[in-house]
Design a protein around this motif. Structure first.
Motif, PDB file in Angstrom:
ATOM      1  N   ARG A 139     -56.266  83.572  60.672  1.00  0.00           N
ATOM      2  CA  ARG A 139     -56.930  82.382  61.176  1.00  0.00           C
ATOM      3  C   ARG A 139     -57.555  81.489  60.086  1.00  0.00           C
ATOM      4  O   ARG A 139     -57.265  80.298  60.014  1.00  0.00           O
ATOM      5  N   GLU A 186     -52.707  87.318  66.614  1.00  0.00           N
ATOM      6  CA  GLU A 186     -52.135  86.284  65.735  1.00  0.00           C
ATOM      7  C   GLU A 186     -51.498  85.164  66.555  1.00  0.00           C
ATOM      8  O   GLU A 186     -51.640  83.985  66.229  1.00  0.00           O
ATOM      9  N   ASP A 195     -54.317  82.960  67.839  1.00  0.00           N
ATOM     10  CA  ASP A 195     -54.928  82.185  66.747  1.00  0.00           C
ATOM     11  C   ASP A 195     -54.017  81.038  66.306  1.00  0.00           C
ATOM     12  O   ASP A 195     -54.462  79.899  66.165  1.00  0.00           O
TER      13      ASP A 195
END
Ligand SMILES: Cc1cc2nc3c(=O)[nH]c(=O)nc-3n(C[C@H](O)[C@H](O)[C@H](O)COP(=O)(O)O)c2cc1C
Length: 356
Positions: free
Chosen positions: A185, A216, A219
């Motif tokens: 991030r 992930e 993000d």
């Protein structure tokens, strides 16, 4: 396989895969690949990243790493081409062999490591493309030993933004140490902030890995939306090895491409489409080798599709075949134009996506 390629393929297989690829590039460069002219089917016309394209089928990154043959791609039937990955400085990539055919699986494993001639050579070749009406995307990557990988992307974006129709930021390379650092991030947030300042009005997309964790995925999609990224290319090669693989080379280190990644890529495409409510333009890539595969990716949420590995196993005539099949499938299911099919598998969401 079209006839001439069916005869050529066994001969190509006697060569190391990278040598065969170099031969293909040379043949394309010298106009030695047959390219019978076919008319474009209007049902395949599509609008993406601010441009009108004759069809949604593109060449994926990695085939034309040094922007040598992209100008030949429309004659092969492609609607667009992604060139690169390019890094700011030239680099040799990993030691050979680094590209392997998994013939029984119609797949490849590569650990090229971003071998390329570097930004200046690449940009000068692209300067010739100005005004030719082609849609060219550039795939950007950081140098393997870069002290500041984010700055590499900034350098590339600044130089290339005026020369291409789309910048693709590769945050998913399985083959270099810093290839995946921007899946996290904070680094990605910082990178996208810095890129916003240099890309001007050129559209930008993130290329992601099919191996992302759920955290992930959320993000990256949240940051893409927050930073007004225009699209996502879904997906790169996988570092995983499906149990279905049969070929001897399956144990080689690197990224796997071709039919064994198709399901993973398509699933991620659908997830990203759902998570972004159809607000990003998605490019579906991974194992596409038929019109049915392209159609499935479009129904899952892709506006455009790309391929690389299938060219190796089926030859360049495949592009025309994919387009003919895709046009047939769209008409069979009652669509008047391709855009109506984008995200069709998502029901109500597809309608929201198109009006958003
Ligand atoms: C030899 C090779 C080199 C590649 N190089 C790149 C690259 O430089 N940048 C990138 O984003 N993807 C690269 N890719 C990944 C492809 O663009 C594509 O995402 C992947 O191969 C899945 O599509 P396919 O199954 O149609 O090949 C490469 C793939 C191969 C086989």
């Amino acid at each position: 396989m079209s006839d001439w390629y069916a005869r050529l393929f066994p001969l190509l297989c006697r060569l190391p895969a990278e040598t065969a690829h170099r031969l293909a590039l040379t043949a394309l460069e010298h106009g030695l690949v047959p390219t019978p002219l076919r008319g474009g089917d209007p049902i395949l016309r599509v609008h993406a990243f601010g441009r009108a394209l004759a069809n949604p089928v593109g060449l994926a990154a990695g085939f034309d790493k040094n922007a040598r043959v992209f100008a030949r791609m429309p004659a092969l039937g492609f609607g667009f081409a992604e060139v690169g990955g390019v890094t700011p400085l030239p680099q040799p990539g990993n030691r050979r062999p680094r590209l392997f055919r998994l013939v029984e699986d119609r797949a490849l494993i590569n650990r090229m490591g971003f071998n390329n001639d570097g930004l200046e050579v690449f940009a000068r070749r692209l300067e010739r493309h100005a005004g030719d009406g082609q849609f060219v995307a550039a795939n950007l990557a950081s140098n393997t030993n870069s002290a500041d990988p984010a700055e590499d992307f900034v350098i590339l974006a600044r130089r290339l933004a005026p020369l291409v129709e789309l910048l693709v930021i590769d945050v998913s390379c399985p083959n270099t140490a810093n290839g995946k650092m921007f899946q996290r991030r904070e680094p990605l947030d910082d990178l996208l902030t810095r890129l916003a300042a240099v890309r001007g009005t050129t559209p930008m997309a993130l290329k992601v890995s099919p191996d992302l964790t759920d955290a992930e995925k959320s993000d990256i999609t949240a940051l893409a939306l927050a930073h007004r990224v225009d699209g996502m290319v879904v997906a790169n090669t996988t570092a995983t090895r499906p149990a279905t693989l049969r070929s001897a080379h399956q144990g080689e280190r690197g990224g796997l491409s071709g039919p064994p990644v198709r399901e993973m890529s398509r699933r991620l495409l659908g997830e990203v489409y759902g998570m972004t409510q159809g607000r990003l333009t998605l490019v579906g890539v991974g194992g596409i080798e038929s019109g049915a595969d392209a159609y499935a990716a479009i129904r899952a949420g892709a506006t455009l599709v790309q391929l690389y590995t299938a060219l190796v196993y089926h030859g360049p005539m495949l592009v025309h075949r994919i387009k003919a099949e895709l046009a047939y499938l769209l008409r069979r299911d009652g669509f008047d134009d391709l855009t109506q099919a984008v995200g069709a598998d998502h029901g109500q969401l597809a309608v929201q996506g198109q009006t958003a």
